[in-house]
Enzyme design. Structure first.
Site, PDB file in Angstrom:
ATOM      1  N   ARG A 106      -4.964 -16.372 -21.940  1.00 44.12           N
ATOM      2  CA  ARG A 106      -3.540 -16.340 -21.535  1.00 44.12           C
ATOM      3  C   ARG A 106      -3.415 -16.061 -20.040  1.00 44.12           C
ATOM      4  NH1 ARG A 106      -0.461 -12.103 -22.128  1.00 44.12           N
ATOM      5  NH2 ARG A 106      -1.454 -11.412 -24.051  1.00 44.12           N
ATOM      6  N   TYR A 122      17.534 -32.492 -18.282  1.00 47.83           N
ATOM      7  CA  TYR A 122      16.854 -32.554 -19.575  1.00 47.83           C
ATOM      8  C   TYR A 122      17.593 -31.609 -20.538  1.00 47.83           C
ATOM      9  CZ  TYR A 122      13.236 -32.152 -23.071  1.00 47.83           C
ATOM     10  OH  TYR A 122      12.554 -32.161 -24.251  1.00 47.83           O
ATOM     11  N   ASP A 125      12.450 -30.697 -10.804  1.00 52.11           N
ATOM     12  CA  ASP A 125      11.695 -31.223 -11.943  1.00 52.11           C
ATOM     13  C   ASP A 125      11.283 -32.653 -11.575  1.00 52.11           C
ATOM     14  OD1 ASP A 125      10.969 -32.541 -14.316  1.00 52.11           O
ATOM     15  OD2 ASP A 125      12.283 -31.307 -15.557  1.00 52.11           O
ATOM     16  N   LYS A 153       4.550 -35.982 -20.272  1.00 53.09           N
ATOM     17  CA  LYS A 153       5.012 -37.332 -19.988  1.00 53.09           C
ATOM     18  C   LYS A 153       3.948 -38.095 -19.185  1.00 53.09           C
ATOM     19  CE  LYS A 153       8.513 -35.564 -22.105  1.00 53.09           C
ATOM     20  NZ  LYS A 153       9.671 -34.987 -21.458  1.00 53.09           N
TER      21      LYS A 153
END
Ligand SMILES: *Cc1c(COP(=O)(O)O)cnc(C)c1O
Length: 392
Positions: free
Chosen positions: A56, A109, A181, A206
């Protein structure tokens, strides 16, 4: 020696294993990392010694992806996350505190909008959503506590562009940061940091991964800010850790980014022109078309025009529904940037978290259809669209 973009796509961040000679970075599918002794463990926790502790907090497969994307976006450092929204939430939780204000594009988005409009107010973070194309209105909307301006360009799904350079200046004059973004463009097309933005976020799900088999996110920025995102946003606030295997797949996808994206764009231009020629279509939005209202800005800010197209059919959603049910090669699915061409209906799918009123304000009409152009032969994609038009 500084290499060209294409060379960085292939080489940056790769860590061949010199013990075995393995060319590709091995998969470090491990949750934790063994320390040689107590001193080493303590030093790593204190940050006095480089090295991994627990996945993590970092993993060699994360490092490989982070080095590659930082090199491609022209940033000092990067952080990977388990999803685009994991990255976006980690950044915004790091940049904003209770009592702060953010300005964001009206068209975003769907889940980013939902995070800022529906969740953040519960924690005392207010946002103003507006058309960022009107820069005077943006200046008027700034408040003493405005810390962040957040945008996508082109925006999902309206295709509105934002003048990143001008917006960065407005943000900086006010002491705020500009977060962009860059999912739709990737650094092949647009590099917001070079235009003055402070932070770039990506849904790496994407184009960066590009093969439709990973959910991932990325943040790029200064070493100092990324350090904070890792220690606060990612480590404590969201815990959105990317799995080592997914990081491995993402690195693999990014190696061909510079080959895939131009090909996506080339096909998209042909398809946008075809759609514009059809009598059934009321409007096509694609930055490469002469009819695109911000064509001049697209030419100034983007190296290519991307591969997302939106269109509105003259007969609204009923015709649209028939149309998306009639395509055979195009796949009816959300997401974008995959090898396969995808088609979807934002109002009932990706942006259904928005109320009717919010959709209207965001410029999402009921008849809007979004196409993500894949890597098939454009002639086949056009032939399929043609038979679908004939079916409605
Ligand atoms: C898909 C997408 C996101 C969210 O990314 P996930 O990887 O699905 O969490 C954010 N921004 C844009 C522009 C997107 O297309």
């Amino acid at each position: 020696m500084t290499y060209r973009f294409e060379t960085k796509c292939v080489h940056s961040g790769n860590h061949p294993d010199h013990e075995t000679g393995a060319l590709s970075t091995p998969i470090y599918q491990t949750s934790t990392f063994a320390f040689k002794n107590a001193d080493e463990g303590a030093k790593r926790f204190k940050g006095e010694e480089e090295g991994y502790i627990y996945t993590r907090l970092g993993n060699p497969n994360h490092t490989a992806v982070e080095e590659k994307i930082a090199a491609l976006e022209g940033g000092e450092a990067a952080a990977v996350a388990a999803s685009g929204i994991g990255a976006i939430a980690s950044v915004l939780w790091t940049a904003l505190s209770s009592g702060d204000h953010a300005i964001a594009a009206r068209s975003l988005y769907g889940c980013t909008y939902s995070l800022m409009a529906h969740q953040f107010p519960r924690f005392g973070i207010e946002s103003t959503f507006m058309d960022l194309r009107d820069l005077d209105k943006v200046k008027d909307a700034l408040k003493p506590n405005t810390k962040v301006i957040y945008c996508e360009s082109p925006a999902n799904p309206t295709m509105d562009l934002v003048d990143i350079q001008a917006l960065a200046k407005i943000a900086h004059d006010h002491g705020a940061m500009l977060i962009v973004d860059n999912t739709y463009c990737t650094p092949v097309i647009q590099r917001p940091l070079e235009l003055g933005a402070d932070v770039v976020v990506h849904s790496a799900t994407k184009y960066l991964n590009g093969h439709g088999d990973v959910i991932a996110g990325i943040v790029v920025g200064t070493k100092e800010f990324i350090g904070k995102v890792k220690m606060e946003g990612l480590k404590d606030l969201t815990g959105a850790t990317l799995s080592p295997f997914d990081a491995y797949l993402l690195l693999r996808g990014m190696k061909t980014l510079h080959v895939r994206v131009p090909r996506h764009c080339e096909s998209a231009m042909k398809i946008a022109q075809f759609l514009e020629s059809r009598p059934e279509v009321a409007k096509v939005s694609y930055p490469g078309l002469d009819s695109f209202p911000q064509k001049e800005l697209a030419d100034r800010q983007m190296a290519l025009y991307g591969a997302i197209i939106t269109m509105e059919l003259k007969d609204g959603f009923d015709a649209g529904k028939k149309f998306i049910n009639s395509v055979k090669l195009w796949i009816l699915a959300v997401s974008l940037g995959d090898t396969e061409s995808l088609i979807q209906h934002p109002a009932s799918m990706t942006h259904s978290a928005l109320s009717d009123e919010e959709q209207l304000e965001a410029g999402i009409s009921k008849g809007l259809i979004r196409l993500s152009v894949g890597l098939e032969a454009p002639e086949d994609l056009i032939a399929d669209l043609k038979q679908a038009f004939e079916a409605i």
